[in-house]
Design a protein around this motif. Structure first.
Motif, PDB file in Angstrom:
ATOM      1  N   VAL A  80      -0.318   4.825   8.913  1.00 17.37           N
ATOM      2  CA  VAL A  80       0.633   5.752   9.531  1.00 17.37           C
ATOM      3  C   VAL A  80       0.404   7.130   8.908  1.00 17.37           C
ATOM      4  N   VAL A  81       0.166   8.119   9.736  1.00 13.53           N
ATOM      5  CA  VAL A  81      -0.002   9.488   9.232  1.00 13.53           C
ATOM      6  C   VAL A  81       1.337  10.217   9.221  1.00 13.53           C
ATOM      7  N   ASN A  82       2.072  10.116  10.329  1.00 14.53           N
ATOM      8  CA  ASN A  82       3.392  10.745  10.423  1.00 14.53           C
ATOM      9  C   ASN A  82       4.363   9.792  11.104  1.00 14.53           C
ATOM     10  N   LEU A  83       5.585   9.788  10.614  1.00 18.02           N
ATOM     11  CA  LEU A  83       6.663   8.982  11.179  1.00 18.02           C
ATOM     12  C   LEU A  83       7.888   9.879  11.255  1.00 18.02           C
ATOM     13  N   ALA A  84       8.493   9.985  12.447  1.00 23.36           N
ATOM     14  CA  ALA A  84       9.606  10.924  12.598  1.00 23.36           C
ATOM     15  C   ALA A  84      10.558  10.457  13.691  1.00 23.36           C
ATOM     16  N   ILE A  85      11.778  10.984  13.646  1.00 28.65           N
ATOM     17  CA  ILE A  85      12.760  10.750  14.711  1.00 28.65           C
ATOM     18  C   ILE A  85      13.233  12.110  15.221  1.00 28.65           C
ATOM     19  N   ASP A  86      13.803  12.119  16.424  1.00 29.23           N
ATOM     20  CA  ASP A  86      14.388  13.362  16.911  1.00 29.23           C
ATOM     21  C   ASP A  86      15.770  13.550  16.272  1.00 29.23           C
ATOM     22  N   ARG A  87      16.402  14.670  16.529  1.00 31.35           N
ATOM     23  CA  ARG A  87      17.656  14.978  15.841  1.00 31.35           C
ATOM     24  C   ARG A  87      18.808  14.083  16.287  1.00 31.35           C
ATOM     25  N   THR A 114       0.849  -1.202   0.000  1.00 38.24           N
ATOM     26  CA  THR A 114       0.000   0.000   0.000  1.00 38.24           C
ATOM     27  C   THR A 114       0.882   1.248   0.000  1.00 38.24           C
ATOM     28  N   GLU A 115       0.248   2.402   0.090  1.00 45.06           N
ATOM     29  CA  GLU A 115       0.976   3.668   0.046  1.00 45.06           C
ATOM     30  C   GLU A 115       2.018   3.758   1.162  1.00 45.06           C
ATOM     31  N   VAL A 116       3.181   4.325   0.833  1.00 45.75           N
ATOM     32  CA  VAL A 116       4.219   4.572   1.840  1.00 45.75           C
ATOM     33  C   VAL A 116       4.004   5.990   2.356  1.00 45.75           C
ATOM     34  N   TRP A 117       3.555   6.106   3.605  1.00 46.51           N
ATOM     35  CA  TRP A 117       3.168   7.417   4.140  1.00 46.51           C
ATOM     36  C   TRP A 117       4.308   8.132   4.856  1.00 46.51           C
ATOM     37  N   GLY A 118       5.342   7.403   5.237  1.00 43.15           N
ATOM     38  CA  GLY A 118       6.448   8.053   5.934  1.00 43.15           C
ATOM     39  C   GLY A 118       7.650   7.139   6.018  1.00 43.15           C
ATOM     40  N   ILE A 137      -4.550  13.601  16.437  1.00 39.72           N
ATOM     41  CA  ILE A 137      -3.281  14.266  16.105  1.00 39.72           C
ATOM     42  C   ILE A 137      -3.226  14.477  14.597  1.00 39.72           C
ATOM     43  N   LYS A 138      -2.869  15.690  14.202  1.00 37.24           N
ATOM     44  CA  LYS A 138      -2.670  15.986  12.786  1.00 37.24           C
ATOM     45  C   LYS A 138      -1.186  15.953  12.425  1.00 37.24           C
ATOM     46  N   SER A 139      -0.327  16.472  13.300  1.00 32.75           N
ATOM     47  CA  SER A 139       1.119  16.412  13.087  1.00 32.75           C
ATOM     48  C   SER A 139       1.816  16.601  14.422  1.00 32.75           C
ATOM     49  N   PHE A 140       3.109  16.254  14.457  1.00 28.09           N
ATOM     50  CA  PHE A 140       3.872  16.400  15.692  1.00 28.09           C
ATOM     51  C   PHE A 140       5.335  16.651  15.359  1.00 28.09           C
ATOM     52  N   GLY A 169      18.500  10.955  16.660  1.00 30.99           N
ATOM     53  CA  GLY A 169      18.283   9.672  16.009  1.00 30.99           C
ATOM     54  C   GLY A 169      18.007   8.537  16.966  1.00 30.99           C
ATOM     55  N   ARG A 170      17.726   8.851  18.204  1.00 32.73           N
ATOM     56  CA  ARG A 170      17.516   7.816  19.221  1.00 32.73           C
ATOM     57  C   ARG A 170      16.037   7.489  19.432  1.00 32.73           C
ATOM     58  N   ILE A 171      15.174   8.498  19.285  1.00 35.50           N
ATOM     59  CA  ILE A 171      13.741   8.313  19.538  1.00 35.50           C
ATOM     60  C   ILE A 171      12.978   8.298  18.222  1.00 35.50           C
ATOM     61  N   LEU A 172      12.186   7.258  18.039  1.00 33.96           N
ATOM     62  CA  LEU A 172      11.327   7.115  16.868  1.00 33.96           C
ATOM     63  C   LEU A 172       9.876   7.214  17.342  1.00 33.96           C
ATOM     64  N   ALA A 173       9.053   7.961  16.625  1.00 37.24           N
ATOM     65  CA  ALA A 173       7.647   8.108  17.019  1.00 37.24           C
ATOM     66  C   ALA A 173       6.768   8.105  15.776  1.00 37.24           C
ATOM     67  N   CYS A 174       5.541   7.603  15.937  1.00 37.59           N
ATOM     68  CA  CYS A 174       4.597   7.597  14.823  1.00 37.59           C
ATOM     69  C   CYS A 174       3.171   7.661  15.376  1.00 37.59           C
ATOM     70  N   HIS A 175       2.254   8.078  14.541  1.00 34.09           N
ATOM     71  CA  HIS A 175       0.842   8.087  14.931  1.00 34.09           C
ATOM     72  C   HIS A 175      -0.027   7.820  13.711  1.00 34.09           C
ATOM     73  N   GLY A 176      -1.243   7.363  13.996  1.00 37.00           N
ATOM     74  CA  GLY A 176      -2.204   7.115  12.930  1.00 37.00           C
ATOM     75  C   GLY A 176      -3.264   8.196  12.908  1.00 37.00           C
ATOM     76  N   THR A 177      -4.475   7.803  12.565  1.00 38.52           N
ATOM     77  CA  THR A 177      -5.561   8.784  12.470  1.00 38.52           C
ATOM     78  C   THR A 177      -6.264   8.996  13.807  1.00 38.52           C
ATOM     79  N   ASP A 178      -5.688   8.442  14.879  1.00 41.93           N
ATOM     80  CA  ASP A 178      -6.290   8.602  16.204  1.00 41.93           C
ATOM     81  C   ASP A 178      -5.502   9.609  17.043  1.00 41.93           C
TER      82      ASP A 178
END
Length: 943
Positions: free
Chosen positions: A282-289, A192-196, A365-368, A291-300
């Motif tokens: 997955v709506v957003n997928l990100a790491i901190d600068r 399926t689509e790659v969202w992040g 959540i819309k973005s973080f 590179g140690r913390i990975l976080a993601c969220h969906g449509t909730d």
């Protein structure tokens, strides 16, 4: 010829009531040297910078008219790049708040932005499926990368290598070699689509998120590194170092099959998957600068936080597992057995990427964005769906980390759409009410001065005296509030259904309401004794009721209080006498229900707006329809006359507010600014201000200026704007050797580039005319035998009486760097020979070498066939070849000398001060300062 009727122009004054828009992403920005305190949030076409500690808006980055869709701060923290819905990108300075650099290349909304490690290049992805790399320093486009079949979702530069990774909704991840600008690898392992996607573990692992609850991890192996290590097999497995068995499935999703067997730069093998708790995409997928913390969220409303262990931590964990396994093996085999060489331990992906905690926000959540604080904690900021910004802190190092909400920005706006607006009688206060709250705003400062909880509000008014307000709700209640204390004084069950409309009586002794229970009720103000206080308080009492056959949508008093207009669900407007409640007139003609109406101040006209997109103007004396106007592209949601005039405003679902003249039946002006449906508006009692609310959560204030508005000029300006829009939508100019519509140039044709090309053509025409005049003048002087004065061109005089050739150079210097290539692309070939001859003169002067080389090489590239086949231009090109090489060599020598001088000065400074230079010195200074403050606190505590 009669006198032209003049109107006064209304202009946009401010946007307020908005904390953050939903289309863009929230990011932390560095301001005044502080990290983690300020956030940049998209706000319709602007960007707001909020101080999350104080909850104040400290800076507004002003946009033009298109909505913000993407934000990305530069690595140095001094700039913020902003992507817009029309495909343009602007780079703002966070020090001055000005956006001096604009890139135009995309045809659709910008969806992804990313800087390289030094901040010299910016890559952008868009809904038009293209990826463009921009040179930030030179303010120009470098190249366009085509290959994706759907919108781009993420773009990433690799730090150490000149590579780019892009993902899209076409289910693929593409790897690009920026040295050759081609795609050398396509990963097709997603269904399926790659969202992040993010790069972790020193860019040795790629993690992608798609439409399922699986985060896929891919191990990246660089072929050059393997060759340096002397390993014969290019596909190094993770199992050799970590003992895992999950790496046999490659990016195609099939065991043992690779999409491209000849990986010349790198290989990418699937390492496994991490399962999310959320079942949606997955709506957003990100790491901190770090590179140690990975976080993601969906449509909730849940953010899932993971910790990526370092090599040392993995090794430590592995040693513990081996020790435990050996101990277990020893016990099972007996004490006499000493052999433990056969013990093997498998490290799974879940051991390397561990779940830390879930952060639950108060809404979807819309973005973080994440930032790692110096004290070891994690700070996460959320932009929520209900116009809210929240900040949470989390300490991942603790055994059971618990997220703590530390800040919340709420007072600046409503949680849902504003459905009713009102002005106070002194034009100072604005009332806005939504599904959960009523807010009172100061018009001059745009600050919220009172917030009161309420039920779902549909209509409102200020009680005469402006000390109380009345709200009509969806449940049919009337709620009376005191503004001084902010208390709810009284709730009255007024209607059985929704209370759609309320209108104050002209004598200001009462009001009338209309609801979904097919009734119109008349109310009077009265003073009653308050049980909690000795003084009397305001209350309302019902005096009369008018029962009808249909649901009431709107009610309005005539200014003399003799007539009452009632809009019904059967598409008609009924007029009744107020005193006897007898029927007077029926206004019929609308095809759909009348949603809004208003009566002019003199009581002569009534205007009705309907869901059929039309506005009808009627006479109140006989009920005749004066004119029917096609007002909006969608339903007309609100209508109100300007006091003491026959001008009125309408608001529609087509995002527009329009002003009309009810006497001449003409459209005066359109107020554009809202990006979604406009629900309501309010005109101030003096007619100087308008406030409007929209589904985009924003409230907008419009102000009447002293500038006269003439209809003919307004219509001409509208036609020009339509022409400019059509120019931008035209096909791009075709370059020889390239297919139609297959341009790989980074820029696009805009009105600005067309104007820049026209300026170049005008300059060349002037140069030709002045050169011909000079030759004529020489011939006349020769014939006359004396010097005859030559008339000077006024344009050249304005530039300080310069030569025509120098004027051409000034025009080239005046073109924006980002528009230069497109302007030259639009330029007809007939002007190119003159430009090439002039370039030879300019090179002799020795200034602006970089600009001249850029223009020359671009013209040679796009007109190579015509230039090389033109015998007249052969000597010009030969001359240019010699001068260009010599001048570029001179410039290169100067730059080399300057760099050597700077290196020498750097060594001298380092030798004198014996400290590290530039950034290292700054870091050590901050560390010393922190230690000194800690020591001082300790001393104060001991004292």
């Amino acid at each position: 010829m009669g006198l032209t009727k003049q109107y006064l122009r209304y202009v946009a004054s401010a946007v307020f009531g908005l904390i953050g828009s939903q289309k863009g992403n929230i990011v932390f920005v560095t301001l005044r040297g502080e990290k983690g305190r300020y956030v940049a949030v998209p706000a319709c076409e602007h960007v707001f910078i909020w101080d999350i500690r104080k909850g104040e808006k400290i800076l507004i980055l002003q946009g033009l008219k298109h909505e913000v869709t993407c934000l990305c701060p530069s690595p140095d923290g001094l700039h913020l790049s902003v992507g817009y819905e029309d495909g343009s990108i602007r780079i703002f300075s966070l020090l001055s708040g000005e956006g001096n650099v604009t890139f135009n290349g995309h045809k659709a909304a910008v969806t992804a932005l990313s800087y390289d490690q030094l901040g010299g290049r910016l890559v952008s992805g868009s809904k038009d499926t293209d990826v463009i790399v921009w040179d930030v320093i030179n303010e120009s486009g470098l190249y366009r990368l085509k290959g994706h079949k759907d919108a781009i979702t993420q773009v990433l530069f690799l730090r150490e290598k000149n590579l780019l990774i892009t993902s899209g909704k076409d289910t693929v991840v593409k790897w690009w070699d920026l040295d050759t600008q081609h795609c050398f690898k396509t990963m097709v392992g997603h269904r399926t689509e790659v969202w992040g996607m993010v790069l972790v573990s020193e860019e040795k692992r790629l993690i992608t998120g798609s439409a399922d609850s699986e985060l896929r991890a891919w191990d990246i192996t660089y072929i050059e590194e393997l060759k340096d290590l002397g390993e014969p097999n290019s596909k190094k497995s993770r199992g050799s170092s970590l003992g895992t068995q999950e790496n046999h499935e490659t990016e195609t999703g099939d065991p043992g099959v690779d999409e491209d067997p000849e990986d010349r730069i790198l290989s990418c093998n699937k390492a496994g998957s991490i399962m999310r708790e959320g079942r949606d995409r997955v709506v957003n997928l990100a790491i901190d600068r770090t590179g140690r913390i990975l976080a993601c969220h969906g449509t909730d409303s849940i953010l899932e936080v993971f910790c990526i262990l370092s090599k040392e931590e993995i090794q430590k964990k592995m040693d513990k597992k081996i020790k435990k396994a050996r101990k277990k093996a020893k016990l099972s085999s007996g004490e006499g057995e000493q052999e433990d060489s056969g013990v093997s331990v498998v490290m799974s992906l879940q051991d390397e990427i561990q779940r830390v905690a879930n952060i639950k926000a108060s809404a979807k959540i819309k973005s973080f964005d994440l930032i790692h604080s110096p004290h070891g904690g994690l700070k996460a900021v959320f932009l929520l769906q209900n116009n809210l910004v929240e900040v949470y802190t989390l300490n991942p190092s603790t055994p059971a980390p618990q997220p703590i909400r530390t800040a919340r920005i709420t007072i600046g706006g409503h949680r849902s759409d504003v459905r009713t607006l009102s002005f106070s009688s002194d034009n100072i206060a604005i009332l806005s009410a939504a599904a959960d709250s009523v807010k009172i705003w100061n018009r001059s400062t745009l600050q919220c001065i009172r917030t009161m909880a309420c039920e779902y509000a549909l209509c409102s008014l200020f009680v005469p005296g402006d000390r109380q307000v009345i709200i009509g709700t969806k449940t049919g209640k009337l709620q009376l509030y005191d503004l001084a204390s902010g208390n709810l004084l009284e709730t009255v069950e007024a209607h059985d259904g929704a209370l759609w409309s309320i209108s104050l009586s002209p004598d200001q002794h009462g009001f009338v309401t209309g609801g979904a229970d097919q009734s119109v009720k008349f109310w009077d103000f009265e003073l009653v004794k308050d049980e909690n206080c000795a003084q009397k308080r305001l209350s309302v009492k019902q005096t009369r009721i008018l029962q009808l056959d249909e649901e009431v949508l709107s009610v309005r008093y005539s200014p003399n209080q003799k007539l009452l207009a009632v809009s019904l669900l059967d598409c008609t407007v009924k007029i009744f006498y107020v005193d006897t409640l007898k029927f007077f007139l029926s206004l019929y003609g609308h095809k759909l229900p009348v949603l809004c109406m208003d009566i002019s101040s003199d009581g002569a006209l009534i205007a009705t707006g309907s869901a059929d997109r039309n506005v009808k103007i009627w006479g109140l004396d006989f009920g005749d329809c004066h004119r029917s106007l096609f007002a909006h592209e969608d339903s007309v949601m609100y209508l109100q006359f300007v006091p003491k005039s026959h001008l009125f405003f309408t608001a529609g679902k087509d995002h527009k507010i329009k002003q009309w003249d009810a006497d001449r039946f003409e459209h005066i002006q359109t107020l554009e600014g809202h990006h979604q449906e406009v629900w309501c508006l309010a005109v101030s009692p003096n007619g100087d201000y308008i406030v409007s609310s929209s589904h985009d959560k924003s409230l907008r204030l419009w102000e009447r200026t002293k500038e006269p508005l003439i209809l003919e000029e307004e219509q001409e300006m509208q036609r020009e704007a339509e022409y400019e829009d059509s120019v931008a939508k035209e096909d791009q100019p075709v370059v020889p050797g390239e297919a139609q519509g297959d341009s790989y140039f980074p820029g696009k044709k805009t009105v600005e580039t067309v104007k820049a090309a026209e300026r170049i053509m005008e300059a060349i025409e002037l140069y030709r005319e002045e050169t011909a005049k000079m030759k004529e003048h020489e011939a006349i002087c020769k014939a006359a035998g004396k010097e005859v004065p030559l008339p000077v061109n006024p344009i050249l005089m304005a530039y300080g009486n310069i030569l025509p050739s120098a004027y051409v150079l000034e025009v080239f210097k005046g073109i924006k760097s980002s528009e230069l290539e497109e302007a030259l692309l639009v330029l007809p070939f007939s002007y190119v020979p003159d430009i090439l001859k002039l370039f030879d003169e300019f090179f002799q002067l020795g200034s602006n070498i970089e600009l001249l080389c850029r223009c020359l090489f671009f013209l040679l590239r796009i007109h190579f066939g015509q230039i090389s086949s033109n015998q007249m231009l052969v000597p010009v090109i030969e001359k240019l070849k010699k001068t260009t090489i010599s001048k570029v060599s001179e410039v290169r020598d100067i730059i080399g000398f300057n760099m050597a001088g700077l290196e020498f000065l750097k060594r001298e400074c380092e030798a004198k001060s014996e400290v590290e230079f530039f950034s290292d010195a700054t870091n050590s200074f901050e560390e010393k300062k922190r230690k000194r403050k800690k020591r001082e606190k300790l001393i104060m505590t001991l004292a």
